[in-house]
Write a protein that holds these residues in place. Structure first.
Motif, PDB file in Angstrom:
ATOM      1  N   PRO A   1       4.828   8.017  12.514  1.00  0.00           N
ATOM      2  CA  PRO A   1       4.506   7.791  11.083  1.00  0.00           C
ATOM      3  C   PRO A   1       5.710   7.193  10.361  1.00  0.00           C
ATOM      4  N   PRO A   2       5.499   6.684   9.169  1.00  0.00           N
ATOM      5  CA  PRO A   2       6.637   6.159   8.385  1.00  0.00           C
ATOM      6  C   PRO A   2       7.666   7.272   8.128  1.00  0.00           C
ATOM      7  N   ASP A   3       8.908   6.815   8.065  1.00  0.00           N
ATOM      8  CA  ASP A   3       9.988   7.800   7.914  1.00  0.00           C
ATOM      9  C   ASP A   3       9.889   8.601   6.616  1.00  0.00           C
ATOM     10  N   TRP A   4       9.399   7.962   5.508  1.00  0.00           N
ATOM     11  CA  TRP A   4       9.409   8.640   4.202  1.00  0.00           C
ATOM     12  C   TRP A   4       8.518   9.869   4.178  1.00  0.00           C
ATOM     13  N   ILE A   5       7.582   9.965   5.189  1.00  0.00           N
ATOM     14  CA  ILE A   5       6.716  11.148   5.260  1.00  0.00           C
ATOM     15  C   ILE A   5       7.558  12.385   5.580  1.00  0.00           C
ATOM     16  N   GLY A   6       8.557  12.197   6.432  1.00  0.00           N
ATOM     17  CA  GLY A   6       9.444  13.326   6.774  1.00  0.00           C
ATOM     18  C   GLY A   6       8.845  14.258   7.786  1.00  0.00           C
ATOM     19  N   ALA A   7       7.790  13.863   8.463  1.00  0.00           N
ATOM     20  CA  ALA A   7       7.168  14.707   9.495  1.00  0.00           C
ATOM     21  C   ALA A   7       6.467  13.798  10.500  1.00  0.00           C
ATOM     22  N   SER A   8       6.360  14.301  11.702  1.00  0.00           N
ATOM     23  CA  SER A   8       5.624  13.531  12.733  1.00  0.00           C
ATOM     24  C   SER A   8       5.077  14.501  13.769  1.00  0.00           C
ATOM     25  N   PRO A   9       3.925  14.154  14.328  1.00  0.00           N
ATOM     26  CA  PRO A   9       3.360  15.029  15.365  1.00  0.00           C
ATOM     27  C   PRO A   9       4.063  14.787  16.700  1.00  0.00           C
ATOM     28  N   LEU A  10       4.179  15.853  17.464  1.00  0.00           N
ATOM     29  CA  LEU A  10       4.705  15.687  18.831  1.00  0.00           C
ATOM     30  C   LEU A  10       3.530  15.338  19.750  1.00  0.00           C
ATOM     31  N   GLN A  11       3.665  15.533  20.988  1.00  0.00           N
ATOM     32  CA  GLN A  11       2.598  15.193  21.942  1.00  0.00           C
ATOM     33  C   GLN A  11       1.377  16.088  21.708  1.00  0.00           C
ATOM     34  N   TYR A  12       0.167  15.460  21.674  1.00  0.00           N
ATOM     35  CA  TYR A  12      -1.051  16.253  21.554  1.00  0.00           C
ATOM     36  C   TYR A  12      -1.214  17.109  22.782  1.00  0.00           C
ATOM     37  N   ARG A  13      -1.661  18.317  22.534  1.00  0.00           N
ATOM     38  CA  ARG A  13      -1.786  19.246  23.661  1.00  0.00           C
ATOM     39  C   ARG A  13      -3.173  19.852  23.665  1.00  0.00           C
TER      40      ARG A  13
ATOM     41  N   GLN B   1       0.843  -1.199   0.000  1.00  0.00           N
ATOM     42  CA  GLN B   1       0.000   0.000   0.000  1.00  0.00           C
ATOM     43  C   GLN B   1       0.882   1.255   0.000  1.00  0.00           C
ATOM     44  N   THR B   2       1.938   1.178   0.790  1.00  0.00           N
ATOM     45  CA  THR B   2       2.841   2.337   0.857  1.00  0.00           C
ATOM     46  C   THR B   2       3.453   2.600  -0.512  1.00  0.00           C
ATOM     47  N   ARG B   3       3.863   1.510  -1.209  1.00  0.00           N
ATOM     48  CA  ARG B   3       4.470   1.677  -2.537  1.00  0.00           C
ATOM     49  C   ARG B   3       3.462   2.269  -3.533  1.00  0.00           C
ATOM     50  N   THR B   4       2.219   1.785  -3.454  1.00  0.00           N
ATOM     51  CA  THR B   4       1.178   2.322  -4.347  1.00  0.00           C
ATOM     52  C   THR B   4       0.927   3.794  -4.023  1.00  0.00           C
ATOM     53  N   LEU B   5       0.919   4.095  -2.738  1.00  0.00           N
ATOM     54  CA  LEU B   5       0.695   5.480  -2.317  1.00  0.00           C
ATOM     55  C   LEU B   5       1.823   6.391  -2.849  1.00  0.00           C
ATOM     56  N   GLN B   6       3.038   5.895  -2.732  1.00  0.00           N
ATOM     57  CA  GLN B   6       4.168   6.701  -3.209  1.00  0.00           C
ATOM     58  C   GLN B   6       4.085   6.913  -4.727  1.00  0.00           C
ATOM     59  N   ASN B   7       3.717   5.870  -5.455  1.00  0.00           N
ATOM     60  CA  ASN B   7       3.562   6.020  -6.906  1.00  0.00           C
ATOM     61  C   ASN B   7       2.482   7.032  -7.239  1.00  0.00           C
ATOM     62  N   TYR B   8       1.391   6.951  -6.496  1.00  0.00           N
ATOM     63  CA  TYR B   8       0.273   7.877  -6.697  1.00  0.00           C
ATOM     64  C   TYR B   8       0.747   9.327  -6.483  1.00  0.00           C
ATOM     65  N   LEU B   9       1.540   9.494  -5.437  1.00  0.00           N
ATOM     66  CA  LEU B   9       2.049  10.845  -5.163  1.00  0.00           C
ATOM     67  C   LEU B   9       3.032  11.290  -6.248  1.00  0.00           C
ATOM     68  N   HIS B  10       3.844  10.395  -6.645  1.00  0.00           N
ATOM     69  CA  HIS B  10       4.813  10.727  -7.704  1.00  0.00           C
ATOM     70  C   HIS B  10       4.112  11.231  -8.950  1.00  0.00           C
ATOM     71  N   ASP B  11       2.968  10.633  -9.241  1.00  0.00           N
ATOM     72  CA  ASP B  11       2.249  10.982 -10.470  1.00  0.00           C
ATOM     73  C   ASP B  11       1.379  12.216 -10.293  1.00  0.00           C
ATOM     74  N   GLY B  12       1.420  12.874  -9.126  1.00  0.00           N
ATOM     75  CA  GLY B  12       0.661  14.116  -8.956  1.00  0.00           C
ATOM     76  C   GLY B  12      -0.452  14.017  -7.922  1.00  0.00           C
ATOM     77  N   GLY B  13      -0.524  12.953  -7.196  1.00  0.00           N
ATOM     78  CA  GLY B  13      -1.577  12.804  -6.198  1.00  0.00           C
ATOM     79  C   GLY B  13      -1.305  13.624  -4.929  1.00  0.00           C
ATOM     80  N   ARG B  14      -2.292  13.630  -4.074  1.00  0.00           N
ATOM     81  CA  ARG B  14      -2.190  14.396  -2.839  1.00  0.00           C
ATOM     82  C   ARG B  14      -2.495  13.517  -1.621  1.00  0.00           C
ATOM     83  N   LEU B  15      -1.717  13.736  -0.589  1.00  0.00           N
ATOM     84  CA  LEU B  15      -1.936  13.016   0.680  1.00  0.00           C
ATOM     85  C   LEU B  15      -2.035  14.065   1.778  1.00  0.00           C
TER      86      LEU B  15
END
Lengths: 295, 715
Positions: B431-443, B401-415
């Motif tokens: 979150p997965p590392d490839w996202i490059g972002a993660s939330p800190l503690q909810y406040r 699913q992650t690979r399909t998601l990445q392909n979708y994004l590569h082709d112009g998709g939005r997440l």
């Protein structure tokens, strides 16, 4: 003699018959041994006045010219030139170039042989002696002078056997002839004279200097005069074997001009040396040429 | 050098005959013995060599006679094309680019003069010649077949069909067609190219070839049409752009048009607008010299399908750069896939589609279990406009699913990754590392926290700007949130408590985008979600459809008229172009041919199962008054060519006659032949004439030796 003449190729009876009326005289005094019709330098009995001289005792009285004595009262003796026979040497060119015939009825050599035989016949016929010398670049054969028709036999037979061969050198042959012939003689040269005219003339001068009476017969084939051939032709010199490719039409006029100059030069110088020069191509009958010399 | 009857050149080897005859004659020459050659050598010691020289001269003369005779019969001319009587294939190229619409003389445009001259050229063609009419700009809107024809009326009819275009010429394309025409010409036929053009710099003043275009010697003549100085102002449409986003019915899109005055005079022009909905407008726009004006035209498609818009300028001095068209394909609607259940996303789905069916917004929310996500593979039809996931569910995606998601994004998709509405009760999962972002503690600090807009230039604020372009929303308040830890190099911070405490960020991933949020879009999280102005709705719609297309690759192709359309992905298939507005076209280009359109307008381009909108504007560079000077064209490189000034009609006809006749060498060669003949005659017969007469006994001709001749005659 007529029967014997029939046996000679170059002196047929018909020709001999035509030559019966021919007579050859010489311009210069001869030194013959026999009494004949040609003047000599020495005095003797003849009708041709030479000089008057004083009577000396011992002279026959019948030789005194009495008519002179009647006019001058002096005894003088009338002297006359001695008339002798001529020794004729016929020089026949048998070099290779003489064996050429293109437009004429015979080769130059054949024509020259007829002419030589005729000359000898005429000379013998008028009580002169005749000899034959053949030459190319040197004297080849020599037949002693003879005064009888029978004496001509060896020479006439030789004419039938003689063939053209070797390169010619007229000057050398004439020098040799001048050394061979002693006394004043009648020299007849029959040749095509295909040699430098200056060289030929040097030979003539030698004979002239020795006091010879010279008659020159210059024989050429008619084609040598006008080059009637045509086209691109490779000519091979009959004597030197040198080859020359020419377009006949292209060179004809220059060639003819050179031939004429050669003839003219020889003729002019022969006249200067009191030589008889007669030119003929091989079309001309031999007896006519002889008669041309006769008169 | 050209030849009227080149067949005679085949007989040139006959010139060797004299050599053969010469050799044969040498073999057949007579040989004879001669008493002596001394008289020959005495006459001329060099006779032998002279004869050889003359023989060679004669041989040479005879060879020359045959050569010159054959050349004379071949009717040579100094031109590189055959003259009258010869066969000639002539490519008649008429420059129909936009610049040719400029004034040529008082009464005609340059194109009209070119057409007149081209007709004259057709009239001047020989009876055995053939012509082909080649518009410099390929124009599929007119029917001019690429063929050689000897029918002059037909050729002139083709010339009359040539119309002005708004395109820039591509000479390489024209010369490719010329070569194609010449390839079909019969062997032995001469070839010539005549180009009627104003030699505009845009087409000709650049390196095209560095070698001779043609394998053979071909006469290439450019007939230059003079371009009088244009005095009035000129406005041109520099660009026309639609937003690069998914086009959906009911959404309003701003079409941006840049009008420029590239002349040295100020202008006041009228801009006319027309679109596929029947809307028209017209307004006067003043333009100072050297300035440009950006104009926006809002367009709201009312239904799915192809739509177009045409912009035109009136009132300037040059009309062929005054039009531009743009087309777009409006989709029926698009899906937004939510991972998990609807309650996890609060008001987010409602903002995407208030009715949940896509009505009004054309966006339809779809909820899927995590294991059902990403089952659209690569089919365009099933690809959503956007995929929305919570941080937790994102971590539950399988590798495939992650690979399909990445392909979708590569082709112009939005997440879009958001916290679950209930997420504040739990710690945010990694979150997965490839996202490059993660939330800190909810406040949930118990008081409202202000989040400021950090990037007001982003297109997610499209439609939320005032007249000055400022974003109407400057901040929003949050009850709950999680600050984000993002890779600052790849992420663009859109909103946050400060630059170090981002709440909303975006990064590009291939052609697509990834949005990450530390705030759920629900009333318990932010008042922003219930703002009656609908700011959140607009922002989320922009996130869903703005920026790039969800469809792989661009859907809207923009080119200038005459520009080759390249870079269309897909297999080796034919391309079909239909017109929406502009030239009436329905033309199919075979595979491998890069299509182009000659006039401004909006078109649909079909390749395989894909359809693109094709927006074509007039080529603005054609309006520049810059022409190639001098006698050589940089474009042609080493190809021999000649530039001639196109004179008035009568003079031009005369010059054409001279050109096609060429400088005939017939007479000089004929005279040379006579002279050679005379020389040959002289060489062959001069000496023979005299000699022949001498040979026949007329020796009087020997002037220098008359005495000897006389003597022998008398003898």
């Amino acid at each position: 003699m007529a029967n014997e003449q029939e046996t000679y190729k170059y002196l047929p009876a018909k020709l001999a018959q035509k030559l019966q009326v021919a007579g050859i005289s010489v311009r210069k005094p001869m030194a013959g041994m026999r009494q004949s019709q040609h003047r000599s330098d020495s005095l003797g009995a003849s009708v041709e006045f030479a000089e008057y001289r004083e009577y000396h005792p011992g002279d026959p009285l019948k030789r005194i010219d009495w008519s002179v004595y009647a006019r001058t009262d002096r005894y003088v003796i009338r002297e006359a030139f001695k008339e002798v026979s001529a020794r004729c040497f016929v020089l026949l060119d048998v070099s290779r170039s003489m064996d050429f015939s293109h437009s004429g009825p015979m080769t130059k050599l054949d024509y020259a042989k007829y002419l030589a035989a005729a000359m000898m016949f005429v000379m013998v016929n008028q009580n002169d002696s005749a000899a034959l010398i053949t030459f190319d670049n040197d004297m080849k054969e020599y037949f002693e002078p003879t005064t009888t028709p029978m004496g001509l036999k060896p020479a006439l037979q030789h004419l039938e056997e003689a063939e053209a061969a070797g390169a010619g050198n007229i000057e050398a042959a004439l020098h040799k002839t001048a050394e061979l012939v002693s006394g004043r003689s009648f020299i007849v040269i029959i040749s095509d004279f295909l040699q430098s005219s200056e060289e030929v003339l040097r030979g003539f001068h030698h004979l002239h200097h020795d006091g010879m009476d010279v008659t020159v017969f210059h024989i050429m084939d008619p084609s040598e005069l006008t080059l009637p051939m045509s086209g691109l032709t490779e000519l091979k010199d009959m004597e030197s074997d040198e080859k020359l490719t020419v377009d006949i039409e292209e060179v004809r006029d220059m060639y003819v001009m050179q031939v004429n100059r050669h003839i003219e030069y020889l003729q002019k110088n022969c006249m200067n040396m009191q030589m008889d020069y007669l030119f003929s191509d091989t079309n001309k009958p031999v007896h006519e040429l002889i008669l041309q010399r006769s008169f | 050098m050209g030849f009227g009857f080149p067949i005679f050149l085949w007989f040139l080897p006959l010139a060797g005959l004299p050599v053969i005859f010469h050799l044969m004659m040498r073999r057949r020459q007579k040989r004879m013995e001669f008493p002596s050659v001394m008289f020959f050598l005495k006459a001329d010691p060099r006779m032998h060599s002279k004869r050889r020289i003359r023989e060679l001269l004669l041989l040479l003369t005879r060879i020359l006679i045959i050569l010159v005779l054959l050349l004379t019969l071949a009717r040579p001319s100094l031109k590189s094309v055959p003259g009258i009587g010869g066969q000639l294939a002539v490519a008649i190229v008429v420059d129909n680019s936009a610049s040719m619409d400029g004034q040529g003389d008082r009464n005609h445009t340059k194109l009209e003069l070119a057409v007149i001259a081209a007709r004259d050229l057709v009239d001047a063609l020989g009876e055995d010649s053939r012509g082909a009419i080649i518009p410099l700009v390929p124009d599929k809107a007119i029917d001019v077949p690429l063929e050689l024809s000897g029918d002059k009326d037909r050729l002139k009819d083709f010339i009359d069909r040539v119309r002005r275009t708004e395109a820039r010429a591509e000479p390489a394309n024209a010369f490719a067609r010329i070569r194609s025409v010449f390839d079909d010409a019969p062997d032995g036929m001469g070839r010539a190219v005549h180009v009627f053009t104003d030699l505009h710099q845009a087409a000709w003043d650049h390196a095209g070839y560095d070698h001779n275009i043609f394998d053979e010697q071909i006469d290439v003549v450019f007939h230059r049409l003079e371009s009088p100085e244009r005095t009035g102002a000129n406005a041109t449409i520099e660009s026309i752009k639609a937003p690069q986003q998914l086009m959906l019915p009911g959404h309003t899109y701003d079409i941006e048009v840049t009008i420029a005055n590239n002349s040295e005079n100020s202008a006041e022009v009228r801009i006319n607008y027309e679109d596929s909905l029947g809307a028209t407008s017209s307004e006067r726009v003043p333009l100072e010299a050297g300035t440009s004006e950006l104009m926006r035209y809002p367009f709201t498609p009312d239904e799915p399908g192809a739509h177009w818009m045409m912009i035109g300028i009136e009132g300037d001095a040059f009309r062929s750069d005054n039009r531009a068209g743009i087309g777009f394909i409006c989709k029926t609607g698009a899906e937004v896939h939510f991972a998990g259940e609807r309650p996890e996303y609060g008001l987010f789905p409602q903002a995407i589609s208030p009715t949940g069916t896509g009505r009004y917004t054309s966006l339809r929310p779809i909820y899927k279990d995590t294991h059902e996500m990403m089952n659209f593979a690569n089919e365009d039809a099933g690809r959503p406009a956007m995929i929305v996931s919570t941080w937790r569910r994102l971590g539950e995606f399988t590798e495939e699913q992650t690979r399909t998601l990445q392909n979708y994004l590569h082709d112009g998709g939005r997440l879009f990754v958001v916290p679950s509405v209930e997420a504040y009760t739990t710690s945010p999962p990694a979150p997965p590392d490839w996202i490059g972002a993660s939330p800190l503690q909810y406040r949930s600090p118990g008081e409202l926290v202000v989040a400021h807009i950090l990037d007001s230039e982003s297109d997610i604020w499209q439609g939320l700007r005032d007249d000055d372009g400022n974003v109407a929303l400057r901040y929003f308040l949050m009850d709950r949130f999680s600050e984000l830890e993002v890779d600052e190099e790849s992420y663009n911070l859109l909103a946050g408590i400060g630059r170090r405490r981002p709440i909303l960020a975006r990064r590009n991933f291939g052609e697509g985008r990834i949005f990450v949020s530390g705030m759920a879009f629900d009333r318990d999280w932010t008042a922003f979600a219930t703002d009656p102005s609908g700011i959140m709705v607009v922002m989320l719609h922009n996130i869903a459809i703005a920026g790039t297309s969800v469809i792989r690759g661009p859907e809207n192709i923009g080119v200038a008229a005459g520009e080759e359309i390249g870079g269309i992905a897909g297999p080796h298939e034919p391309i079909r172009i239909d017109s929406l507005i502009g030239d009436t076209l329905n033309v199919t280009f075979p595979p491998g041919i890069r299509p182009s359109v000659a006039r401004a307008g909006a078109y649909l381009l079909h390749k395989g199962d894909r359809t693109y909108s094709l927006s074509v504007r007039a080529a603005p560079e054609e309006a520049m008054q810059k022409y190639v000077e001098g006698e050589k064209l940089p474009f042609l490189g080493d190809t021999p060519h000649h530039i001639a000034h196109l004179s008035p009609s009568r003079d031009f006809r005369r010059s054409l006659e001279r050109h096609f006749v060429g400088l005939s060498l017939f007479l000089p060669l004929a005279l040379l032949l006579v002279a050679l003949w005379a020389l040959e005659g002289w060489l062959a017969t001069t000496h023979k004439k005299r000699s022949r007469k001498i040979a026949h006994g007329n020796t009087d001709l020997i002037e220098k030796e008359p005495a000897a001749a006389e003597r022998r005659k008398s003898a």
